[in-house]
Design an enzyme around this catalytic site. Structure first.
Site, PDB file in Angstrom:
ATOM      1  N   CYS A 319       8.873  52.038   2.324  1.00  0.00           N
ATOM      2  CA  CYS A 319       9.165  50.761   2.975  1.00  0.00           C
ATOM      3  C   CYS A 319      10.591  50.287   2.648  1.00  0.00           C
ATOM      4  CB  CYS A 319       8.106  49.735   2.613  1.00  0.00           C
ATOM      5  SG  CYS A 319       7.978  48.389   3.808  1.00  0.00           S
ATOM      6  N   HIS A 403       3.062  52.264   4.424  1.00  0.00           N
ATOM      7  CA  HIS A 403       2.419  52.253   3.109  1.00  0.00           C
ATOM      8  C   HIS A 403       1.366  53.353   2.999  1.00  0.00           C
ATOM      9  CE1 HIS A 403       4.045  48.355   1.604  1.00  0.00           C
ATOM     10  NE2 HIS A 403       4.255  48.186   2.899  1.00  0.00           N
ATOM     11  N   GLU A 405      -0.236  54.355   0.439  1.00  0.00           N
ATOM     12  CA  GLU A 405      -1.318  54.043  -0.508  1.00  0.00           C
ATOM     13  C   GLU A 405      -2.428  53.227   0.128  1.00  0.00           C
ATOM     14  OE1 GLU A 405       0.471  50.190  -0.148  1.00  0.00           O
ATOM     15  OE2 GLU A 405       1.294  52.202  -0.192  1.00  0.00           O
TER      16      GLU A 405
END
Length: 431
Positions: A319, A403, A405
Site C-alpha cells: 500500500c 492488502h 493479509e
C-alpha cells in the site's frame, strides 16, 4: 386516564360516555376521561411530556460542495473535519475502524446495516482508532455475536470517535463517485452555523499533509504474535526457516505482522523516521515497508530511506510502501478521484493470469508510465486498470498496492508472503 393535547390555551374537559347502553338492559358501563392540555414551549416542543422514544436528528455533515446532511449522532460528540471516502465492504467494520490508513478521513459505509455484530478486542488492526469519523445508514439497535464485548456506540464513545447514522449514504456515495472525495465537517454543536462549518471544510486540506508521523510507533519493538491457529490458513509447504525482517511502521496493521510471523519471520518494527543506515546495521534478511495514510509525496524522509535500501536487501512494499517504492525508483504518484476502499476489488496477477479478490484502502496510485526500465508491473486493478503491484529481480524488490493479509472472504492474496520468503531465501543462497 390522563392524556395531553397540543393546544395553546389550557383546557380541562370531562367526558362521560355509556357503552353498551341499552334501555332494555340494566347492564351498561360508564367511564370518565379527563383530558388536560399541555402548553407548547418556545421551540415548539410540548412541555411536560415524556421524552420521545426515538432519537431525533442532532448532527450535521457539511461537505465542501455546500451540501448539508442532517443525521443522528452516536459515539463521541463535537466537531471534526476530514476527507469523506466510501467503503464497499460488506463486513469487517471493526478492522476498518482500526486501520491507521484511514487517518484524517470520514469513512462512509455503503453497506446500510452496521453494528449488528458489535466489537471485540481480537479483530483490532491497531491499538486505537485513527479515522476522523464513521458515516452509516442504519445503526443496529442490538448485537448478535458470541465474540461481542461491547456495542459499536460504546466502542466509539470510549475512543472519542464521532459517528452519524440515518443519513442517505447512497446519495452521498453517488456524489463522491461523480465529484471525487470531498472534505467534510461533522458536528453535533448547535452553536456552530452551517456557514461556519462550510468555511472549515473549504479551508482544510489533506493533500501534502504528513499523516504517517501521527500513526507510527515512537521506538523499535519486537513482534512475536502469529496468526491464531483458529484463523490460520495456507500453511502447507511453508518454509520453516527463520528470517529476520525489519518492518517500517507507516501505519502498519497487526495482521500484516501476524502473517509474516506465521511464515517464519522474526520481526523488528521500527518508526517511520528510522534511518536506513541503522536498518543496515541490524543485518536483516529483508525489509517490509507497510501501509499508511495520506500522500506519499508529503513524506520525503520515508522516500529517502526506501531509496537507500533498494538494491542492497530484499524489500516488500504494501500500500503506502508500494507508493514509496514507486517514488524511490523515480516514478510518480497521483491522487485518485475517489480511491479504492473495500473488500471486493478484482486484481489480475499478470504473472500467472489469476484474478484475486482483494481488500484495498488507498487514495493514491503509482503512474506505471513514469517507472524506469527494468521495473515490472505485476498486478493490475481490473476496475480501472491502475497499477496494483511492482517487482524487480535485479533490485530485489516486490510490492502490492492492496492488502494481502486481509481476507475479504477468499484468501487469494496471502501467498505473496511466501513469495517474499523466497526472495529473501534466494538472497541468502547467493550470500
Amino acid at each position: 386516564m390522563d392524556c395531553s393535547i397540543r393546544i395553546q390555551n389550557p383546557l380541562s374537559t370531562t367526558i362521560t360516555s355509556a357503552l353498551f347502553s341499552n334501555k332494555k338492559s340494566a347492564n351498561f358501563r360508564v367511564f370518565t376521561v379527563r383530558c388536560s392540555s399541555k402548553t407548547l414551549s418556545s421551540d415548539g416542543a410540548p412541555s411536560g411530556l415524556v421524552e420521545r422514544p426515538w432519537k431525533v436528528a442532532d448532527a450535521r455533515l457539511v461537505l465542501e460542495d455546500g451540501s448539508i446532511w442532517k443525521a443522528k449522532s452516536f459515539g463521541a460528540s463535537g466537531t471534526q473535519v476530514g476527507e469523506v471516502v466510501f467503503n464497499t465492504s460488506l463486513t469487517g467494520y471493526q478492522e476498518i475502524l482500526t486501520d491507521p490508513s484511514y487517518a484524517g478521513q470520514f469513512v462512509l459505509m455503503t453497506n446500510p446495516h452496521i453494528g449488528n455484530t458489535g466489537v471485540n478486542f481480537g479483530d483490532e488492526e491497531s491499538m486505537q482508532c485513527f479515522l476522523a469519523g464513521l458515516v452509516i445508514r442504519s445503526l443496529s439497535i442490538s448485537t448478535s455475536n458470541w465474540r461481542c464485548k461491547e456495542t459499536l456506540d460504546e466502542y466509539l464513545a470510549k475512543r472519542n470517535i464521532m459517528g452519524i447514522y440515518d443519513v442517505d449514504t447512497r446519495a452521498i456515495t453517488r456524489r463522491l463517485r461523480q465529484d471525487g472525495s470531498l472534505i467534510g465537517v461533522l458536528s453535533t454543536e448547535n452553536s456552530k452555523t452551517d456557514e461556519e462549518l462550510l468555511k472549515m471544510s473549504r479551508t482544510w486540506d489533506i493533500v501534502g499533509v504528513d499523516l504517517i508521523s501521527g500513526v507510527s510507533c515512537k521506538s523499535p519493538y519486537e513482534w512475536v504474535d502469529r496468526t491464531a491457529s483458529d484463523w490460520d490458513f495456507n500453511d502447507n509447504g511453508r518454509n520453516k526457516e527463520t528470517f529476520n525482517v525489519v518492518a517500517y511502521d507507516f501505519g502498519i496493521k497487526h495482521n500484516i505482522l501476524r502473517r509474516l510471523a506465521s511464515y517464519g519471520c522474526k520481526i523488528t518494527v521500527v518508526p517511520s523516521t528510522w534511518p536506513a543506515s541503522e536498518t543496515l546495521k541490524m543485518k536483516p534478511d529483508g525489509v517490509l515497508f507497510s501501509n499508511g495514510p495520506g500522500d506519499p509525496s508529503a513524506v520525503p524522509y520515508a522516500v529517502e530511506a526506501v531509496k537507500e535500501l533498494i538494491g542492497k536487501i530484499p524489500v516488500f512494499g504494501i500500500c503506502m510502501g508500494h507508493q514509496l517504492l514507486g517514488q524511490a525508483l523515480g516514478g510518480k504518484t497521483f491522487k485518485m478521484k475517489f480511491g479504492h476502499h473495500g473488500g471486493n476489488h478484482p486484481v489480475r496477477n499478470l504473472r500467472n493470469g489469476c484474478v484475486e479478490i482483494s481488500a484495498q484502502n488507498h487514495n493514491y496510485a503509482v503512474d506505471p508510465e513514469s517507472l524506469p526500465e527494468g521495473v515490472e508491473v505485476t498486478h493490475v486493478n481490473l476496475n480501472d486498470g491502475s497499477c496494483a503491484g511492482l517487482a524487480s529481480s535485479k533490485m530485489k524488490l516486490m510490492s502490492l498496492q492492496y492488502h494481502p493479509e486481509a481476507s475479504p472472504g477468499p484468501h487469494d492474496s496471502d501467498p505473496v508472503f511466501g513469495e517474499f520468503i523466497q526472495l529473501m531465501k534466494q538472497e541468502k543462497v547467493k550470500a
